[in-house]
Write a protein that holds these residues in place. Structure first.
Motif, PDB file in Angstrom:
ATOM      1  N   ARG A  13       3.765   3.549   9.332  1.00  0.00           N
ATOM      2  CA  ARG A  13       2.730   4.591   9.409  1.00  0.00           C
ATOM      3  C   ARG A  13       3.359   5.983   9.467  1.00  0.00           C
ATOM      4  O   ARG A  13       2.883   6.925   8.828  1.00  0.00           O
ATOM      5  N   THR A  14       4.452   6.112  10.202  1.00  0.00           N
ATOM      6  CA  THR A  14       5.134   7.402  10.328  1.00  0.00           C
ATOM      7  C   THR A  14       5.753   7.810   8.993  1.00  0.00           C
ATOM      8  O   THR A  14       5.671   8.969   8.595  1.00  0.00           O
ATOM      9  N   VAL A  15       6.350   6.850   8.295  1.00  0.00           N
ATOM     10  CA  VAL A  15       6.936   7.133   6.984  1.00  0.00           C
ATOM     11  C   VAL A  15       5.836   7.533   6.010  1.00  0.00           C
ATOM     12  O   VAL A  15       5.959   8.514   5.278  1.00  0.00           O
ATOM     13  N   TRP A  16       4.755   6.785   6.003  1.00  0.00           N
ATOM     14  CA  TRP A  16       3.662   7.073   5.073  1.00  0.00           C
ATOM     15  C   TRP A  16       3.063   8.454   5.315  1.00  0.00           C
ATOM     16  O   TRP A  16       2.672   9.143   4.372  1.00  0.00           O
ATOM     17  N   CYS A  69      -1.511   4.292  -6.147  1.00  0.00           N
ATOM     18  CA  CYS A  69      -1.355   4.462  -4.707  1.00  0.00           C
ATOM     19  C   CYS A  69      -2.097   3.345  -3.980  1.00  0.00           C
ATOM     20  O   CYS A  69      -3.289   3.133  -4.203  1.00  0.00           O
ATOM     21  N   VAL A  70      -1.367   2.622  -3.154  1.00  0.00           N
ATOM     22  CA  VAL A  70      -1.947   1.674  -2.216  1.00  0.00           C
ATOM     23  C   VAL A  70      -1.622   2.266  -0.851  1.00  0.00           C
ATOM     24  O   VAL A  70      -0.474   2.182  -0.401  1.00  0.00           O
ATOM     25  N   PRO A  71      -2.594   2.946  -0.232  1.00  0.00           N
ATOM     26  CA  PRO A  71      -2.309   3.692   0.996  1.00  0.00           C
ATOM     27  C   PRO A  71      -1.521   2.877   2.030  1.00  0.00           C
ATOM     28  O   PRO A  71      -1.858   1.730   2.319  1.00  0.00           O
ATOM     29  N   GLY A  72      -0.463   3.490   2.527  1.00  0.00           N
ATOM     30  CA  GLY A  72       0.377   2.869   3.528  1.00  0.00           C
ATOM     31  C   GLY A  72       1.414   1.908   2.981  1.00  0.00           C
ATOM     32  O   GLY A  72       2.272   1.445   3.720  1.00  0.00           O
ATOM     33  N   GLU A  73       1.360   1.617   1.667  1.00  0.00           N
ATOM     34  CA  GLU A  73       2.258   0.593   1.118  1.00  0.00           C
ATOM     35  C   GLU A  73       3.029   1.018  -0.126  1.00  0.00           C
ATOM     36  O   GLU A  73       4.236   0.805  -0.210  1.00  0.00           O
ATOM     37  N   VAL A  74       2.334   1.561  -1.138  1.00  0.00           N
ATOM     38  CA  VAL A  74       2.967   1.832  -2.432  1.00  0.00           C
ATOM     39  C   VAL A  74       2.521   3.196  -2.954  1.00  0.00           C
ATOM     40  O   VAL A  74       1.336   3.518  -2.938  1.00  0.00           O
ATOM     41  N   LEU A  75       3.499   3.953  -3.432  1.00  0.00           N
ATOM     42  CA  LEU A  75       3.224   5.224  -4.091  1.00  0.00           C
ATOM     43  C   LEU A  75       4.042   5.244  -5.381  1.00  0.00           C
ATOM     44  O   LEU A  75       5.264   5.216  -5.339  1.00  0.00           O
ATOM     45  N   GLU A  76       3.345   5.227  -6.522  1.00  0.00           N
ATOM     46  CA  GLU A  76       4.022   5.272  -7.819  1.00  0.00           C
ATOM     47  C   GLU A  76       3.741   6.617  -8.464  1.00  0.00           C
ATOM     48  O   GLU A  76       2.592   7.029  -8.584  1.00  0.00           O
ATOM     49  N   LEU A  77       4.811   7.279  -8.857  1.00  0.00           N
ATOM     50  CA  LEU A  77       4.733   8.641  -9.354  1.00  0.00           C
ATOM     51  C   LEU A  77       5.313   8.745 -10.755  1.00  0.00           C
ATOM     52  O   LEU A  77       6.200   7.982 -11.122  1.00  0.00           O
ATOM     53  N   GLU A  92       8.014   1.869  -2.145  1.00  0.00           N
ATOM     54  CA  GLU A  92       7.333   0.833  -1.367  1.00  0.00           C
ATOM     55  C   GLU A  92       7.705   0.989   0.100  1.00  0.00           C
ATOM     56  O   GLU A  92       8.876   1.213   0.422  1.00  0.00           O
ATOM     57  N   VAL A  93       6.720   0.856   0.956  1.00  0.00           N
ATOM     58  CA  VAL A  93       6.908   0.963   2.397  1.00  0.00           C
ATOM     59  C   VAL A  93       6.457  -0.356   3.013  1.00  0.00           C
ATOM     60  O   VAL A  93       5.298  -0.746   2.865  1.00  0.00           O
ATOM     61  N   PRO A 159       0.337  -1.109  20.235  1.00  0.00           N
ATOM     62  CA  PRO A 159       0.538  -1.074  18.774  1.00  0.00           C
ATOM     63  C   PRO A 159      -0.793  -1.179  18.054  1.00  0.00           C
ATOM     64  O   PRO A 159      -1.716  -1.836  18.534  1.00  0.00           O
ATOM     65  N   GLU A 160      -0.886  -0.484  16.916  1.00  0.00           N
ATOM     66  CA  GLU A 160      -2.090  -0.583  16.111  1.00  0.00           C
ATOM     67  C   GLU A 160      -1.990  -1.827  15.248  1.00  0.00           C
ATOM     68  O   GLU A 160      -0.898  -2.199  14.813  1.00  0.00           O
ATOM     69  N   PRO A 161      -3.111  -2.486  14.949  1.00  0.00           N
ATOM     70  CA  PRO A 161      -3.070  -3.656  14.089  1.00  0.00           C
ATOM     71  C   PRO A 161      -2.473  -3.305  12.729  1.00  0.00           C
ATOM     72  O   PRO A 161      -2.763  -2.256  12.164  1.00  0.00           O
ATOM     73  N   ASP A 162      -1.618  -4.169  12.226  1.00  0.00           N
ATOM     74  CA  ASP A 162      -0.997  -4.020  10.900  1.00  0.00           C
ATOM     75  C   ASP A 162      -0.214  -2.729  10.742  1.00  0.00           C
ATOM     76  O   ASP A 162      -0.081  -2.216   9.644  1.00  0.00           O
ATOM     77  N   ALA A 163       0.334  -2.196  11.846  1.00  0.00           N
ATOM     78  CA  ALA A 163       1.115  -0.955  11.762  1.00  0.00           C
ATOM     79  C   ALA A 163       2.603  -1.238  11.835  1.00  0.00           C
ATOM     80  O   ALA A 163       3.392  -0.365  12.097  1.00  0.00           O
ATOM     81  N   GLY A 164       2.958  -2.472  11.604  1.00  0.00           N
ATOM     82  CA  GLY A 164       4.376  -2.832  11.706  1.00  0.00           C
ATOM     83  C   GLY A 164       4.631  -3.474  13.042  1.00  0.00           C
ATOM     84  O   GLY A 164       3.725  -3.789  13.798  1.00  0.00           O
ATOM     85  N   GLY A 165       5.860  -3.680  13.340  1.00  0.00           N
ATOM     86  CA  GLY A 165       6.224  -4.314  14.589  1.00  0.00           C
ATOM     87  C   GLY A 165       6.190  -5.823  14.462  1.00  0.00           C
ATOM     88  O   GLY A 165       5.853  -6.386  13.423  1.00  0.00           O
ATOM     89  N   ALA A 166       6.567  -6.493  15.532  1.00  0.00           N
ATOM     90  CA  ALA A 166       6.636  -7.952  15.502  1.00  0.00           C
ATOM     91  C   ALA A 166       5.250  -8.543  15.364  1.00  0.00           C
ATOM     92  O   ALA A 166       4.268  -8.043  15.905  1.00  0.00           O
ATOM     93  N   ARG A 167       5.203  -9.611  14.638  1.00  0.00           N
ATOM     94  CA  ARG A 167       3.919 -10.271  14.412  1.00  0.00           C
ATOM     95  C   ARG A 167       4.026 -11.732  14.849  1.00  0.00           C
ATOM     96  O   ARG A 167       5.054 -12.362  14.696  1.00  0.00           O
ATOM     97  N   GLY A 168       2.925 -12.230  15.349  1.00  0.00           N
ATOM     98  CA  GLY A 168       2.937 -13.614  15.832  1.00  0.00           C
ATOM     99  C   GLY A 168       2.419 -14.588  14.828  1.00  0.00           C
ATOM    100  O   GLY A 168       2.088 -14.389  13.749  1.00  0.00           O
TER     101      GLY A 168
END
Length: 168
Positions: A13-16, A69-77, A92-93, A159-168
């Motif tokens: 999220r910070t990178v995006w 653009c796929v917000p938060g994931e892909v930016l093609e320029l 890609e992020v 943590p926000e859902p789907d914002a990265g970090g460990a997942r179970g």
């Protein structure tokens, strides 16, 4: 095709947030300066920014257009470099544990850049991408550290859902 990746010590999220701010393009893209909106709302499809590329005493005025653009994931320029032609740049992020994996893939599309593309040019693009990803990492990691320092002691930030970090 020049493909490069870097593990960045902050969440996607910070990178995006930096990638989606067209006015900050020159902060992390090597060789550019003074980025500003050209049309549309960056990074919506078809939006564009303009920036300068200093070449010795000259300043070239180039433009980059969002092609996907796929917000938060892909930016093609599509970077337009006048007589040199255009290049496709895909960023890609991806979450990687608590951090973020950023991949950059660039190749020429049209013009002299495609015609002159060879192993030597590919090596130069790799060097440029290494520097560009280092600048992006420094920028977002510094901002994340400053944000953490401003957070009141004892405050727990869930943590926000789907914002990265460990997942179970």
């Amino acid at each position: 095709m020049a493909v490069r990746h870097r593990l960045i010590r902050t969440d996607p999220r910070t990178v995006w947030s930096v990638l989606e701010d067209g006015t900050r393009y020159a902060d992390w893209v090597v060789g550019t300066s003074e980025s500003k909106p050209a049309h549309g709302h960056w990074p919506q499809l078809g939006s564009a920014i303009r920036y300068e590329v200093p070449v010795g005493p000259l300043k070239l005025h180039n433009e980059t257009v969002v092609r996907r653009c796929v917000p938060g994931e892909v930016l093609e320029l599509e970077a337009k470099a006048g007589p040199l032609g255009t290049a496709r740049i895909a960023i890609e992020v991806q979450p990687w544990g608590d951090w973020c994996l950023v991949k950059v893939d660039e190749h020429p599309l049209r013009g002299a850049g495609g015609f002159l593309h060879n192993v030597g040019v590919e090596a130069l693009i790799q060097i440029r991408h290494r520097a560009m990803l280092a600048r992006l990492a420094h920028l977002v990691e510094t901002e994340a550290a400053e944000t953490e320092e401003r957070r009141p002691l004892g405050q727990i930030v869930p943590p926000e859902p789907d914002a990265g970090g460990a997942r179970g």
